[in-house]
Design a protein around this motif. Structure first.
Motif, PDB file in Angstrom:
ATOM      1  N   PHE A 107       2.439   4.212  -0.456  1.00  0.00           N
ATOM      2  CA  PHE A 107       1.651   4.791   0.633  1.00  0.00           C
ATOM      3  C   PHE A 107       2.362   4.598   1.973  1.00  0.00           C
ATOM      4  N   ASN A 108       2.861   3.388   2.206  1.00  0.00           N
ATOM      5  CA  ASN A 108       3.543   3.119   3.477  1.00  0.00           C
ATOM      6  C   ASN A 108       4.846   3.903   3.589  1.00  0.00           C
ATOM      7  N   LEU A 109       5.576   4.013   2.481  1.00  0.00           N
ATOM      8  CA  LEU A 109       6.808   4.802   2.474  1.00  0.00           C
ATOM      9  C   LEU A 109       6.508   6.263   2.787  1.00  0.00           C
ATOM     10  N   ASN A 110       5.438   6.780   2.195  1.00  0.00           N
ATOM     11  CA  ASN A 110       5.028   8.165   2.424  1.00  0.00           C
ATOM     12  C   ASN A 110       4.690   8.408   3.894  1.00  0.00           C
ATOM     13  N   VAL A 227     -15.219  -5.007   5.657  1.00  0.00           N
ATOM     14  CA  VAL A 227     -14.732  -3.856   4.896  1.00  0.00           C
ATOM     15  C   VAL A 227     -13.214  -3.863   4.973  1.00  0.00           C
ATOM     16  N   PHE A 228     -12.558  -3.822   3.828  1.00  0.00           N
ATOM     17  CA  PHE A 228     -11.113  -4.006   3.779  1.00  0.00           C
ATOM     18  C   PHE A 228     -10.443  -2.926   2.927  1.00  0.00           C
ATOM     19  N   SER A 229      -9.118  -2.940   2.968  1.00  0.00           N
ATOM     20  CA  SER A 229      -8.301  -2.052   2.136  1.00  0.00           C
ATOM     21  C   SER A 229      -7.140  -2.858   1.568  1.00  0.00           C
ATOM     22  N   MET A 230      -6.348  -2.221   0.724  1.00  0.00           N
ATOM     23  CA  MET A 230      -5.180  -2.903   0.169  1.00  0.00           C
ATOM     24  C   MET A 230      -4.134  -3.198   1.232  1.00  0.00           C
ATOM     25  N   LYS A 231      -4.170  -2.485   2.345  1.00  0.00           N
ATOM     26  CA  LYS A 231      -3.256  -2.832   3.448  1.00  0.00           C
ATOM     27  C   LYS A 231      -3.538  -4.243   3.947  1.00  0.00           C
ATOM     28  N   ASP A 232      -4.810  -4.632   3.965  1.00  0.00           N
ATOM     29  CA  ASP A 232      -5.157  -5.993   4.364  1.00  0.00           C
ATOM     30  C   ASP A 232      -4.659  -6.996   3.328  1.00  0.00           C
ATOM     31  N   VAL A 233      -4.863  -6.686   2.055  1.00  0.00           N
ATOM     32  CA  VAL A 233      -4.447  -7.598   0.979  1.00  0.00           C
ATOM     33  C   VAL A 233      -2.942  -7.832   1.024  1.00  0.00           C
ATOM     34  N   LEU A 234      -2.181  -6.776   1.248  1.00  0.00           N
ATOM     35  CA  LEU A 234      -0.715  -6.857   1.208  1.00  0.00           C
ATOM     36  C   LEU A 234      -0.093  -7.046   2.595  1.00  0.00           C
ATOM     37  N   ASN A 235      -0.942  -7.207   3.616  1.00  0.00           N
ATOM     38  CA  ASN A 235      -0.468  -7.436   4.983  1.00  0.00           C
ATOM     39  C   ASN A 235       0.478  -6.325   5.445  1.00  0.00           C
ATOM     40  N   LEU A 236       0.031  -5.070   5.233  1.00  0.00           N
ATOM     41  CA  LEU A 236       0.864  -3.915   5.566  1.00  0.00           C
ATOM     42  C   LEU A 236       0.438  -3.222   6.856  1.00  0.00           C
ATOM     43  N   ASN A 237      -0.625  -3.698   7.490  1.00  0.00           N
ATOM     44  CA  ASN A 237      -1.179  -2.960   8.641  1.00  0.00           C
ATOM     45  C   ASN A 237      -0.214  -2.862   9.823  1.00  0.00           C
ATOM     46  N   ASN A 238       0.662  -3.835   9.962  1.00  0.00           N
ATOM     47  CA  ASN A 238       1.549  -3.848  11.133  1.00  0.00           C
ATOM     48  C   ASN A 238       2.960  -3.356  10.839  1.00  0.00           C
ATOM     49  N   LEU A 239       3.173  -2.829   9.647  1.00  0.00           N
ATOM     50  CA  LEU A 239       4.509  -2.315   9.304  1.00  0.00           C
ATOM     51  C   LEU A 239       4.705  -0.916   9.857  1.00  0.00           C
TER      52      LEU A 239
END
Length: 239
Positions: A107-110, A227-239
């Protein structure tokens, strides 16, 4: 953790197997309705049910003060209602269209590729997803998430489910959905021009990647509120 499985099909059984390997226990399973008293025994609920049951399953867990994660797709017209319920109950809820760790990196790569391609109008983007024949919704929730991320990071305005080789206008992403026996899931994004193509692709080899991601998300959310998403789980929000 004591886990309640709301939806005890192939995915539910795969989650059960991996959860037991990670020293968790399964205290309740159901594929038809929720027994709230049994649900209350759980530390967390994991919903992999069907679109028509997901909202009720999630709401029941939130009202029972049981944190819940859901990987059921095809019910998101009710997502805002569930978020409101979560806030009212001071509950814990995490939804993902796909719990695979690899897909969430994808998702982040996309999104990053969409940013890079913005302004290069000679490229037309398209999206293809392939799943097993038992999948009820089309396009997949993962495909919709990918399309929305492209729209959020580009000048494109919409996506549309199309037949293979069907054209759309330049501001609309054509999405093709195929159903093939015994396919766990493939998602491809292609940017095509007259002179070349750029393609990124994720191919799942089994359900275990989705199941493991769901268990990791359950372990992560257990003592949190919101309310969370997998971005929170994987700490991807700031990438």
């Amino acid at each position: 953790m004591k886990i309640a499985l709301l939806g005890y099909g192939k995915m539910g059984k795969t989650i059960e197997k991996l959860a037991l390997e990670r020293n968790h226990s399964i205290c309740y399973t159901t594929s038809s309705g929720v027994d709230v008293e049994q649900l209350k025994q759980a530390d967390i609920a994991i919903d992999f049910s069907i679109p028509s049951a997901a909202k009720e399953n999630i709401t029941s867990a939130l009202q029972a003060q049981v944190p819940i994660i859901s990987g059921t797709t095809g019910w998101l017209d009710h997502y805002d209602e569930v978020v409101k319920t979560c806030e009212q109950e001071n509950g814990s809820f995490l939804y993902a269209s796909n719990f695979s760790l690899g897909v969430n990196l994808f998702f982040n790569l996309n999104a990053h590729l969409a940013k890079l391609m913005k302004g290069h109008e000679q490229y037309q983007v398209s999206l293809e997803e392939i799943h097993h024949t038992q999948k009820l919704d089309a396009p997949s929730g993962t495909a919709i998430s990918l399309a929305k991320d492209i729209i959020d990071h580009s000048s494109l305005k919409d996506w549309k489910l199309v037949d293979e080789n069907e054209k759309t206008d330049k501001k609309t992403i054509p999405v093709t959905a195929k159903r093939i026996e015994n396919v766990s899931g493939t998602h491809s994004i292609t940017y095509s021009s007259v002179v070349d193509d750029i393609e990124i692709k994720h191919t799942a080899h089994s359900r275990e990647g989705f199941a493991l991601g769901a268990i990791i998300a359950a372990e992560w959310i257990k003592d949190k509120k919101g309310v969370f998403s997998m971005k929170d789980v994987l700490n991807l929000n700031n990438l």
